[in-house]
Motif scaffolding. Sequence first.
Motif, PDB file in Angstrom:
ATOM      1  N   GLY A 223     -40.184   5.479 -14.667  1.00 36.85           N
ATOM      2  CA  GLY A 223     -39.757   6.704 -14.223  1.00 36.85           C
ATOM      3  C   GLY A 223     -38.199   6.620 -14.405  1.00 36.85           C
ATOM      4  O   GLY A 223     -37.075   6.979 -13.235  1.00 36.85           O
ATOM      5  N   MET A 224     -37.271   5.467 -14.709  1.00 37.80           N
ATOM      6  CA  MET A 224     -36.404   4.630 -15.062  1.00 37.80           C
ATOM      7  C   MET A 224     -35.281   5.437 -14.529  1.00 37.80           C
ATOM      8  O   MET A 224     -35.437   6.505 -16.244  1.00 37.80           O
ATOM      9  N   ARG A 225     -34.373   5.917 -14.202  1.00 33.14           N
ATOM     10  CA  ARG A 225     -32.882   6.522 -15.024  1.00 33.14           C
ATOM     11  C   ARG A 225     -31.810   5.872 -16.097  1.00 33.14           C
ATOM     12  O   ARG A 225     -32.137   4.983 -16.776  1.00 33.14           O
ATOM     13  N   ARG A 252     -32.070  -1.067  -6.309  1.00 31.94           N
ATOM     14  CA  ARG A 252     -33.543  -1.392  -6.292  1.00 31.94           C
ATOM     15  C   ARG A 252     -34.384  -1.676  -6.857  1.00 31.94           C
ATOM     16  O   ARG A 252     -34.197  -2.327  -8.285  1.00 31.94           O
ATOM     17  N   MET A 253     -35.550  -1.797  -6.094  1.00 37.09           N
ATOM     18  CA  MET A 253     -36.735  -2.932  -7.698  1.00 37.09           C
ATOM     19  C   MET A 253     -37.386  -1.990  -7.891  1.00 37.09           C
ATOM     20  O   MET A 253     -38.107  -0.661  -7.663  1.00 37.09           O
ATOM     21  N   ILE A 254     -37.493  -2.357  -9.242  1.00 36.37           N
ATOM     22  CA  ILE A 254     -38.435  -1.747 -10.443  1.00 36.37           C
ATOM     23  C   ILE A 254     -39.562  -2.243 -11.026  1.00 36.37           C
ATOM     24  O   ILE A 254     -39.094  -3.649 -11.356  1.00 36.37           O
ATOM     25  N   LEU A 339     -38.804   6.165  -7.410  1.00 37.34           N
ATOM     26  CA  LEU A 339     -37.898   7.062  -7.939  1.00 37.34           C
ATOM     27  C   LEU A 339     -36.649   6.701  -7.369  1.00 37.34           C
ATOM     28  O   LEU A 339     -35.945   7.157  -7.907  1.00 37.34           O
ATOM     29  N   GLY A 340     -36.371   5.543  -5.963  1.00 42.61           N
ATOM     30  CA  GLY A 340     -35.305   5.539  -5.450  1.00 42.61           C
ATOM     31  C   GLY A 340     -34.531   6.666  -5.072  1.00 42.61           C
ATOM     32  O   GLY A 340     -33.132   6.757  -4.160  1.00 42.61           O
TER      33      GLY A 340
END
Length: 368
Positions: A223-225, A252-254, A339-340
């Motif tokens: 779900g990364m931007r 944020r952590m992914i 998702l941040g």
Amino acid sequence: MIKAQKFGEYLLSLSPTERAFSGRRVKVISKFIEEDVELSKPGYQEYLSKFGMDLNDTDRKYLCDFLYFSGVRRLGGARKPKGKVAEKIATITEVNMKMVCAFLEWAKKQRDYSVSSIRMKRDHMVKFFRYFSTFNLANCRDFIATMEHDGMSPKTLNMYMITLKQYGEYVKKPVTMRKISIPRSLSVENVPTEKEYQAFIQWLRDNEKWQMYWVVRILGSTGMRRSELNQLTWNDILSGDFFPLCKGKKRRMIYFPNTVVKELKEWLKSHPTDTSEKLIISKRFGKPLSDRGLDQILKNQALNAGFPKEKAHCHAFRHFFAKQYLAKTKDVIQLAELLGHESVDTTRLYLQKSKAEQARDINKYITW
């Protein structure tokens, strides 16, 4: 039946807090559903003509929220802008143009804005100074009123207000303007299905379109931007987690699933790669791909693979991840963190179903 079904979907879309205190909301909307009126603006107006005296402002807000969720728009009437409509002036002064350029340099340092965002802010301020030679609160309000009079959408007006507030901060002339309230919405019609996603990455793998394979694979599994993808290296994936700079200079952590990390390790054995490099590098120029360049490659390969063109963009795979995660876990709170999102209200929009999904549920559950 359709109204009752919509009501059920609407209640599921509420945040846990809203659901916990939804007694009055349920009562008001239930009464509306029981009446023989259409799920439309005329139906809403007909209902108000009969029962409007019994409704307070909060009750009307509940009804409007439900109707907006159901696809009914423009229920609140025309907004009255604060300010007067202005006329354009002859030219922008050289001093103001220099101030705009200096403001853009300041904005770059304040936040990690993309090139397109800086260009947009430049256009906003140039347009402002085509109407006013002096920057102050009164002129800002008149400018917004003028743009609204010319038919600018509320969403665009809000973006102009953000730029004007930032410029006011830069020149130390604070401006206060209330953002136009827009009910949050999310199109769930152009989100890939799991079958489409799997078929697309299989085609990319079979045809050895490796760069785009890993782009789609990572977007669909995290779900990364797009802005976060720009910062990603192969080593970040191998480490299992990633701590990129996000919107508003926040981090944020992914997390990368173990299946993705193991697959990449196996792939690297037969495809030697400098793992310190960014994931999206132009093979021709050896530099990071531009947004337009990546989008064009993605659309071209989607066309060749038979993947729907309207779903061939980076953000569609972020939506895909969100819907898949919700379908399997039902955990909106954790998804918001993944998702941040600062607010769960943003995340709960993914609970909406597409028209195809609604039709499928109707055929599946209504058998009487």
